[in-house]
Design a protein around this motif. Structure first.
Motif, PDB file in Angstrom:
ATOM      1  N   LEU A 207      23.218 -36.495 -10.535  1.00  0.00           N
ATOM      2  CA  LEU A 207      23.189 -35.052 -10.793  1.00  0.00           C
ATOM      3  C   LEU A 207      23.541 -34.268  -9.535  1.00  0.00           C
ATOM      4  O   LEU A 207      24.282 -33.265  -9.597  1.00  0.00           O
ATOM      5  N   ASP A 208      23.036 -34.726  -8.400  1.00  0.00           N
ATOM      6  CA  ASP A 208      23.394 -34.064  -7.135  1.00  0.00           C
ATOM      7  C   ASP A 208      24.900 -34.194  -6.882  1.00  0.00           C
ATOM      8  O   ASP A 208      25.555 -33.218  -6.473  1.00  0.00           O
ATOM      9  N   ASP A 209      25.449 -35.386  -7.115  1.00  0.00           N
ATOM     10  CA  ASP A 209      26.890 -35.596  -6.921  1.00  0.00           C
ATOM     11  C   ASP A 209      27.696 -34.722  -7.877  1.00  0.00           C
ATOM     12  O   ASP A 209      28.726 -34.146  -7.485  1.00  0.00           O
ATOM     13  N   ILE A 210      27.223 -34.605  -9.119  1.00  0.00           N
ATOM     14  CA  ILE A 210      27.932 -33.759 -10.096  1.00  0.00           C
ATOM     15  C   ILE A 210      27.909 -32.300  -9.645  1.00  0.00           C
ATOM     16  O   ILE A 210      28.926 -31.592  -9.721  1.00  0.00           O
ATOM     17  N   GLU A 211      26.755 -31.847  -9.160  1.00  0.00           N
ATOM     18  CA  GLU A 211      26.656 -30.475  -8.674  1.00  0.00           C
ATOM     19  C   GLU A 211      27.592 -30.254  -7.488  1.00  0.00           C
ATOM     20  O   GLU A 211      28.266 -29.213  -7.376  1.00  0.00           O
TER      21      GLU A 211
END
Length: 119
Positions: free
Chosen positions: A103-107
């Motif tokens: 999720l952090d990478d997607i953000e």
């Protein structure tokens, strides 16, 4: 007084019958006492044999043994389930950290895409 096989004894018939009756009663009493003792000894032996059989309690022991086996199998199943749950917990924690990282990478990727669109 000389006693020989020809010596005669004079006794009233009443006394003779009393002696014979007394001897007969003595023999009868002895027979009854012997029979009663035999009966009591037999009863005691049977009671002891029954008591020994009761102390073995085979059906109860077998039932308890079966219950113990059943409980042991249930405990083994619970241990396996608990081990699986522990493994699942580790996997869930690992997947949770991986999902948070994803999720952090997607953000971060979204932010890059937004920045690329504005430039």
């Amino acid at each position: 007084m000389k006693i020989s096989e020809n010596t005669s004894i004079a006794m009233p018939m009443k006394n003779m019958l009393a002696i014979i009756a007394a001897v007969a009663m003595g023999v009868f009493a002895y027979t009854e006492v012997t029979a009663r003792l035999t009966s009591l000894e037999t009863s005691r032996e049977l009671f002891q044999a029954d008591l020994l059989k009761k102390s073995e309690q085979k059906p109860t022991d077998q039932e308890q043994f079966m219950l113990i086996e059943s409980l042991f199998a249930d405990v083994e199943k619970l241990i396996k389930t608990q081990e699986q749950n522990m493994t699942n917990k580790v996997n869930i924690e690992f997947l949770k950290t991986q999902l948070e990282k994803a999720l952090d990478d997607i953000e971060k990727l979204k932010e890059k895409v937004r920045k690329n669109g504005t430039h």
